[in-house]
Design a protein around this motif. Sequence first.
Motif, PDB file in Angstrom:
ATOM      1  N   LYS A  49       0.854  -1.184   0.000  1.00 23.63           N
ATOM      2  CA  LYS A  49       0.000   0.000   0.000  1.00 23.63           C
ATOM      3  C   LYS A  49       0.887   1.230   0.000  1.00 23.63           C
ATOM      4  CE  LYS A  49      -3.973  -1.977   2.438  1.00 23.63           C
ATOM      5  NZ  LYS A  49      -4.784  -1.918   3.679  1.00 23.63           N
ATOM      6  N   ALA A  50       0.559   2.194  -0.855  1.00 25.25           N
ATOM      7  CA  ALA A  50       1.363   3.412  -0.946  1.00 25.25           C
ATOM      8  C   ALA A  50       0.452   4.613  -1.127  1.00 25.25           C
ATOM      9  CB  ALA A  50       2.351   3.315  -2.107  1.00 25.25           C
ATOM     10  N   LYS A  51       0.959   5.793  -0.770  1.00 24.40           N
ATOM     11  CA  LYS A  51       0.197   7.027  -0.957  1.00 24.40           C
ATOM     12  C   LYS A  51      -0.177   7.174  -2.417  1.00 24.40           C
ATOM     13  CE  LYS A  51       1.268  10.732   1.351  1.00 24.40           C
ATOM     14  NZ  LYS A  51       1.936  11.982   1.830  1.00 24.40           N
ATOM     15  N   ASN A  52      -1.435   7.480  -2.675  1.00 25.06           N
ATOM     16  CA  ASN A  52      -1.923   7.594  -4.040  1.00 25.06           C
ATOM     17  C   ASN A  52      -1.139   8.667  -4.811  1.00 25.06           C
ATOM     18  OD1 ASN A  52      -3.880   6.760  -6.041  1.00 25.06           O
ATOM     19  ND2 ASN A  52      -4.779   8.797  -5.831  1.00 25.06           N
ATOM     20  N   GLY A  53      -0.667   8.290  -6.003  1.00 25.20           N
ATOM     21  CA  GLY A  53       0.062   9.231  -6.837  1.00 25.20           C
ATOM     22  C   GLY A  53       1.544   9.330  -6.545  1.00 25.20           C
TER      23      GLY A  53
END
Length: 210
Positions: A20-24
């Motif tokens: 999971k990663a910060k969007n964008g």
Amino acid sequence: MFRLQGSKTLAVDLTGDVVKAKNGSMVAYDGRVSFKKLSGGGEGLRGMVTRRLTGEQMTVMEVSGQGTCYFADRASEISLVSLHGDKLYVEASNLLATDSGLRTGTTFTGLRGGASGNGLFTTTVEGTGQAAITSDGRAVILRVTPQYPLMVDPGAYIAHQGHLQQHLQSGVNFRTLMGEGSGEAFQIRFEGDGLVYVQPSERNTVGGDV
């Protein structure tokens, strides 16, 4: 699986697992990788609703497949945090990525409404695995012991872990001491045994620049 490419880019080697990663925040990748935007940073419907109610913003994407992905966020410095069944408390804006062994959620802090946009809630990361957090400038990790509590400027606070209690403490702040402060003065006091991550710059707070 997580490694730093310089100090401002996170490289994640995927072998069929999920991150999971910060969007964008993805800046490049190789191999066969897929991306899926998630509606909330927490686990399931409860996490989504909690975030909408509290304003703890954390739009994330799920990354999976085979290959290497590179993540960055506005040229911020990145620090890796290894968790072994314990919990990390982190401002949502400073959480870049978590691996598949970690769960994210939201918890009520009851005091830190000082960080602009973060309300009285903060993001939690727990389990066994690695998390990547960002900071404006290289993060400083400070130790707290029962004998030596720590006072932190709310605008410089990023995250903490360990057995710590936190209290909002009003009074003279750091800039007021130097004759440069304005607005309400307050600090976060940490007591117990653990680590606190701070950045060498300050975000705006409801009390002004503190």
